[in-house]
Design a protein around this motif. Structure first.
Motif, mmCIF file in Angstrom:
data_model
loop_
_atom_site.group_PDB
_atom_site.id
_atom_site.type_symbol
_atom_site.label_atom_id
_atom_site.label_comp_id
_atom_site.label_asym_id
_atom_site.label_seq_id
_atom_site.Cartn_x
_atom_site.Cartn_y
_atom_site.Cartn_z
ATOM 1 N N GLU A 290 0.836 -1.202 0.000
ATOM 2 C CA GLU A 290 0.000 0.000 0.000
ATOM 3 C C GLU A 290 0.866 1.245 0.000
ATOM 4 O O GLU A 290 1.968 1.248 0.561
ATOM 5 N N LYS B 127 -0.084 5.309 0.912
ATOM 6 C CA LYS B 127 -1.094 6.290 1.307
ATOM 7 C C LYS B 127 -0.490 7.676 1.134
ATOM 8 O O LYS B 127 0.659 7.902 1.489
ATOM 9 N N GLU C 197 -4.750 13.317 0.240
ATOM 10 C CA GLU C 197 -5.622 13.366 -0.932
ATOM 11 C C GLU C 197 -5.259 14.524 -1.861
ATOM 12 O O GLU C 197 -5.343 14.402 -3.086
ATOM 13 N N VAL D 116 -9.612 7.639 2.716
ATOM 14 C CA VAL D 116 -9.931 7.534 4.144
ATOM 15 C C VAL D 116 -10.060 8.958 4.677
ATOM 16 O O VAL D 116 -9.109 9.738 4.625
ATOM 17 N N ARG D 117 -11.242 9.278 5.154
ATOM 18 C CA ARG D 117 -11.510 10.643 5.623
ATOM 19 C C ARG D 117 -10.835 10.893 6.961
ATOM 20 O O ARG D 117 -10.806 10.035 7.823
ATOM 21 N N ALA E 175 -7.833 10.957 8.034
ATOM 22 C CA ALA E 175 -6.949 9.844 8.394
ATOM 23 C C ALA E 175 -5.752 10.266 9.230
ATOM 24 O O ALA E 175 -5.171 9.428 9.920
ATOM 25 N N ASP F 233 -7.293 13.989 4.627
ATOM 26 C CA ASP F 233 -7.766 12.712 4.103
ATOM 27 C C ASP F 233 -6.610 12.027 3.385
ATOM 28 O O ASP F 233 -5.713 12.691 2.845
ATOM 29 N N HIS F 234 -6.633 10.694 3.376
ATOM 30 C CA HIS F 234 -5.617 9.916 2.671
ATOM 31 C C HIS F 234 -6.217 9.170 1.493
ATOM 32 O O HIS F 234 -7.241 8.504 1.641
ATOM 33 N N VAL G 145 -5.713 5.991 -0.680
ATOM 34 C CA VAL G 145 -5.060 4.705 -0.434
ATOM 35 C C VAL G 145 -4.934 3.959 -1.758
ATOM 36 O O VAL G 145 -5.923 3.711 -2.446
#
Length: 186
Positions: free
Chosen positions: A129, A131, A134, A154-155, A157, A166-167, A169
């Motif tokens: 992964e 991350k 955003e 992911v909000r 995060a 946010d991230h 992913v």
């Protein structure tokens, strides 16, 4: 262990002897790094940086991942490494950063390619992964160029100094990497 060199870019496992040099690089890039990385303000001395590098050595010895320096034309330019390895599920996540003067040269994309190739080919992991914030367009471009799939956002995060971010992913599976039959990026 992982190694990569192409004449200009070299990945080297983190060593404690580079603590002062790494601290100087972080210190000279505080504003640039602080935009997306939550650890910058706590990096206050070469001694603190030495403790981080000692933890990297312990991480490697425990077979729980690794961290590498990026050297560009012999100069320390950034860092790439694993957060940890989940051996039960054969997965990990990659983190990275690059000093501002080294962006736009494809260094981190090449580095990520080498690391992912090692994770799937040598370490036989199944999932990797990445991350990224955003809104961090530069960081997100790396997994996108390498064919990672955006799996979601992911909000809130991560707490970044005075606000949540946010991230995005991204994920890559060993079978997908193998099927992509990627050549080393030029």
């Amino acid at each position: 262990m992982i190694s990569y060199e192409d004449g200009e870019l070299e990945l080297r496992l983190c060593e404690v002897k580079y603590a002062a040099q790494l601290y100087e690089l972080v210190n000279n890039n505080r504003a640039h790094l602080r935009e997306w990385l939550p650890w910058v303000d706590s990096t206050r001395s070469a001694a603190y940086t030495q403790m981080f590098l000692e933890s990297c050595v312990r991480q490697l010895a425990a077979n729980n991942g690794f961290n590498c320096f990026l050297f560009y034309r012999g100069e320390l330019a950034g860092n790439i490494g694993l957060h940890s390895i989940d051996w039960t599920h054969r997965k990990t996540s990659i983190g990275y950063w690059l000093a501002s003067g080294y962006e736009g040269k494809g260094l981190m994309t090449k580095s990520c390619h080498a690391v992912v190739d090692h994770l799937f080919g040598v370490m036989k992991l199944n999932r990797v992964e990445i991350k990224a914030g955003e809104l961090n367009v530069r960081s997100r471009a790396i997994p996108e160029k390498l064919g990672f799939k955006l799996e979601g956002v992911v909000r809130q995060a991560e707490w970044l100094y005075d606000h949540y971010i946010d991230h995005a992913v991204y994920g890559m599976l060993a079978q997908e990497w193998k099927q992509s039959n990627r050549a080393v990026l030029s």
